[in-house]
Design an enzyme around this catalytic site. Structure first.
Site, mmCIF file in Angstrom:
data_model
loop_
_atom_site.group_PDB
_atom_site.id
_atom_site.type_symbol
_atom_site.label_atom_id
_atom_site.label_comp_id
_atom_site.label_asym_id
_atom_site.label_seq_id
_atom_site.Cartn_x
_atom_site.Cartn_y
_atom_site.Cartn_z
ATOM 1 N N ASP A 185 -42.253 -10.869 60.989
ATOM 2 C CA ASP A 185 -41.190 -10.081 61.626
ATOM 3 C C ASP A 185 -41.652 -8.634 61.710
ATOM 4 O O ASP A 185 -42.571 -8.218 60.991
ATOM 5 C CB ASP A 185 -39.879 -10.158 60.828
ATOM 6 C CG ASP A 185 -38.733 -9.420 61.527
ATOM 7 O OD1 ASP A 185 -38.536 -9.625 62.741
ATOM 8 O OD2 ASP A 185 -38.048 -8.611 60.875
ATOM 9 N N SER A 186 -40.976 -7.865 62.567
ATOM 10 C CA SER A 186 -41.272 -6.436 62.649
ATOM 11 C C SER A 186 -40.938 -5.740 61.325
ATOM 12 O O SER A 186 -41.487 -4.684 61.036
ATOM 13 C CB SER A 186 -40.436 -5.816 63.764
ATOM 14 O OG SER A 186 -39.065 -6.007 63.476
ATOM 15 N N TYR B 5 -39.152 -2.957 66.603
ATOM 16 C CA TYR B 5 -39.829 -3.374 67.829
ATOM 17 C C TYR B 5 -38.858 -3.352 69.021
ATOM 18 O O TYR B 5 -39.290 -3.307 70.171
ATOM 19 C CB TYR B 5 -40.345 -4.810 67.694
ATOM 20 C CG TYR B 5 -41.676 -4.992 66.960
ATOM 21 C CD1 TYR B 5 -42.249 -3.978 66.203
ATOM 22 C CD2 TYR B 5 -42.343 -6.215 67.029
ATOM 23 C CE1 TYR B 5 -43.459 -4.183 65.536
ATOM 24 C CE2 TYR B 5 -43.547 -6.422 66.381
ATOM 25 C CZ TYR B 5 -44.104 -5.404 65.634
ATOM 26 O OH TYR B 5 -45.289 -5.612 64.985
ATOM 27 N N GLY B 6 -37.553 -3.455 68.721
ATOM 28 C CA GLY B 6 -36.532 -3.635 69.765
ATOM 29 C C GLY B 6 -36.667 -2.724 70.969
ATOM 30 O O GLY B 6 -36.590 -3.185 72.102
ATOM 31 N N CYS C 243 -38.829 -13.387 64.577
ATOM 32 C CA CYS C 243 -38.369 -12.149 65.204
ATOM 33 C C CYS C 243 -38.084 -12.467 66.664
ATOM 34 O O CYS C 243 -38.969 -12.978 67.370
ATOM 35 C CB CYS C 243 -39.477 -11.101 65.095
ATOM 36 S SG CYS C 243 -39.156 -9.573 65.997
ATOM 37 N N ASN C 244 -36.857 -12.219 67.092
ATOM 38 C CA ASN C 244 -36.508 -12.518 68.485
ATOM 39 C C ASN C 244 -37.254 -11.633 69.460
ATOM 40 O O ASN C 244 -37.660 -12.075 70.528
ATOM 41 C CB ASN C 244 -35.007 -12.329 68.685
ATOM 42 C CG ASN C 244 -34.219 -13.447 68.058
ATOM 43 O OD1 ASN C 244 -33.967 -14.461 68.678
ATOM 44 N ND2 ASN C 244 -33.851 -13.289 66.794
ATOM 45 N N THR C 245 -37.417 -10.376 69.074
ATOM 46 C CA THR C 245 -38.065 -9.438 69.993
ATOM 47 C C THR C 245 -39.507 -9.878 70.251
ATOM 48 O O THR C 245 -39.962 -9.912 71.394
ATOM 49 C CB THR C 245 -38.004 -8.009 69.399
ATOM 50 O OG1 THR C 245 -36.671 -7.755 68.950
ATOM 51 C CG2 THR C 245 -38.403 -6.970 70.425
ATOM 52 N N GLU D 282 -31.887 -1.421 58.404
ATOM 53 C CA GLU D 282 -33.160 -1.043 57.756
ATOM 54 C C GLU D 282 -32.961 0.168 56.838
ATOM 55 O O GLU D 282 -33.680 0.352 55.868
ATOM 56 C CB GLU D 282 -34.240 -0.744 58.806
ATOM 57 C CG GLU D 282 -34.669 -1.971 59.608
ATOM 58 C CD GLU D 282 -36.020 -2.564 59.184
ATOM 59 O OE1 GLU D 282 -36.886 -1.805 58.764
ATOM 60 O OE2 GLU D 282 -36.181 -3.794 59.292
ATOM 61 N N CYS E 167 -30.926 -11.805 66.506
ATOM 62 C CA CYS E 167 -31.841 -10.870 65.848
ATOM 63 C C CYS E 167 -31.792 -11.250 64.385
ATOM 64 O O CYS E 167 -30.699 -11.415 63.812
ATOM 65 C CB CYS E 167 -31.385 -9.432 66.037
ATOM 66 S SG CYS E 167 -32.329 -8.267 65.013
ATOM 67 N N THR E 168 -32.946 -11.411 63.780
ATOM 68 C CA THR E 168 -32.976 -11.961 62.422
ATOM 69 C C THR E 168 -32.504 -10.949 61.370
ATOM 70 O O THR E 168 -32.356 -11.307 60.211
ATOM 71 C CB THR E 168 -34.388 -12.480 62.103
ATOM 72 O OG1 THR E 168 -35.340 -11.441 62.364
ATOM 73 C CG2 THR E 168 -34.716 -13.693 62.951
ATOM 74 N N HIS E 169 -32.251 -9.721 61.790
ATOM 75 C CA HIS E 169 -31.643 -8.754 60.864
ATOM 76 C C HIS E 169 -30.127 -8.957 60.725
ATOM 77 O O HIS E 169 -29.544 -8.595 59.711
ATOM 78 C CB HIS E 169 -31.843 -7.321 61.378
ATOM 79 C CG HIS E 169 -33.189 -6.746 61.129
ATOM 80 N ND1 HIS E 169 -34.325 -7.208 61.726
ATOM 81 C CD2 HIS E 169 -33.573 -5.709 60.341
ATOM 82 C CE1 HIS E 169 -35.357 -6.489 61.335
ATOM 83 N NE2 HIS E 169 -34.935 -5.574 60.489
HETATM 84 N N1 DGL Z 1 -35.665 -8.787 63.587
HETATM 85 C C1 DGL Z 1 -36.099 -8.575 64.905
HETATM 86 C C2 DGL Z 1 -35.470 -9.531 65.884
HETATM 87 O O1 DGL Z 1 -35.122 -10.598 65.539
HETATM 88 C C3 DGL Z 1 -36.096 -7.239 65.540
HETATM 89 C C4 DGL Z 1 -35.888 -5.990 64.905
HETATM 90 C C5 DGL Z 1 -36.606 -4.872 65.600
HETATM 91 O O2 DGL Z 1 -36.036 -4.254 66.498
HETATM 92 O O3 DGL Z 1 -37.729 -4.645 65.195
HETATM 93 O O4 DGL Z 1 -35.331 -9.253 67.043
#
Ligand code: DGL
Length: 273
Positions: free
Chosen positions: A10-11, A42-43, A73-75, A158, A192-194
């Site tokens: 993940d990012s 990363y978004g 990570c979805n992004t 974060e 988004c996994t966050h």
């Molecule tokens: N956890 C990441 C996701 O699922 C992205 C978070 C980011 O923006 O880095 O998209």
């Protein structure tokens, strides 16, 4: 083909919510987690940047012997996965595999919605990529998909500010923006996994009876199924039940924050990419 742990990427910290469910379901395998915290989020980054960062991390996993890497990570799944699978893997090692989180989710999401109206909450990158509407259309052509980018949520999480009143402002704003697109949305995916860390707060802002889906369990179930179907790959995944954590930023921050996402103590190593 080398034997090694399963890589989970993940990012930052978000992928730990997925790793938590994967290790609960498949505890016998070894895992390496890498959070590219130094370059998160990363978004908001461009396709090219997310692709380059993700590819660099995937190559690192392969150097550690991982036969399989999950982009939790979805992004990264939205912006880098397809190019890596189609262009890079055949050149690097055609026997290795990289999987994402979008496909396992989109192939079942339509089953949760009675109204056939699904809401997607994600980073700007995920939403702008249109990956969810495109993929859901393939599996559930009758389902209408509404998306809302929530650019402040990852920074709030974060920075451990997601329980503050400031967080409520952005959560309610984005939920209202999503529901304003269609009040019939009865299923909301945290794409988004966050975001699973916001679950309790989100429940306060959605109408009663709304289904809120997190990806951890969905991805864990899908990985178990994948390993069962791909014996040639499964036999190269080592099985000592070990989990190692790496971060490209501060290990003390990662240990502290990571434990919140993983739900257990985390001891990380620093990686200089
Ligand atoms: N956890 C990441 C996701 O699922 C992205 C978070 C980011 O923006 O880095 O998209």
């Amino acid at each position: 083909m080398s034997n090694g742990p399963i890589g989970v990427f993940d990012s930052g910290y978000g992928g730990l919510t997925v790793l938590k469910e994967i290790t609960a379901r498949l505890p016998r395998y070894d895992y390496i987690y890498l959070g590219d915290n130094a370059r998160a989020p990363y978004g908001p980054r461009s396709f090219e940047t997310v692709y380059q960062y993700t590819l660099q991390c995937v190559k690192w996993f392969f150097k550690q012997g991982c036969p399989l890497v999950v982009l939790a990570c979805n992004t990264a799944s939205a912006k880098a996965l397809r190019t890596i699978q189609q262009n890079d893997l055949p050149l690097i090692d055609p026997e290795k595999r990289v999987l994402g989180v979008i496909r396992p989710t989109t192939e079942i999401i339509g089953n949760f919605s009675k109204n056939k109206q699904v809401g997607i909450l994600g980073t700007q990158g995920t939403v702008l990529s249109n990956s969810y509407p495109i993929e859901i259309e393939k599996f559930f052509p009758g389902v209408r998909v509404y998306q809302q980018a929530c650019p402040m949520w990852v920074p709030l999480i974060e920075n451990n500010e997601h329980h503050s009143p400031g967080a409520d402002y952005f959560i309610s704003k984005n939920i209202h923006e999503l529901l304003a697109q269609s009040p019939g949305i009865d299923t909301i995916l945290l794409a988004c996994t966050h975001y699973p860390l916001l679950l309790d707060k989100l429940k306060q802002y959605v109408p009663e009876g709304t289904t809120i889906l997190s990806q951890g369990e969905i991805v864990a179930r899908s990985l178990a199924d994948y390993l069962q179907r791909h014996n040639e790959l499964e036999k190269n995944c080592t099985r000592n039940g070990q989990v190692n954590f790496f971060t490209t930023d501060s290990t003390s921050d990662f240990n502290k924050q990571g434990a919140i996402f993983f739900g257990k103590p985390v001891k990380s190593f620093h990686l200089e990419l």
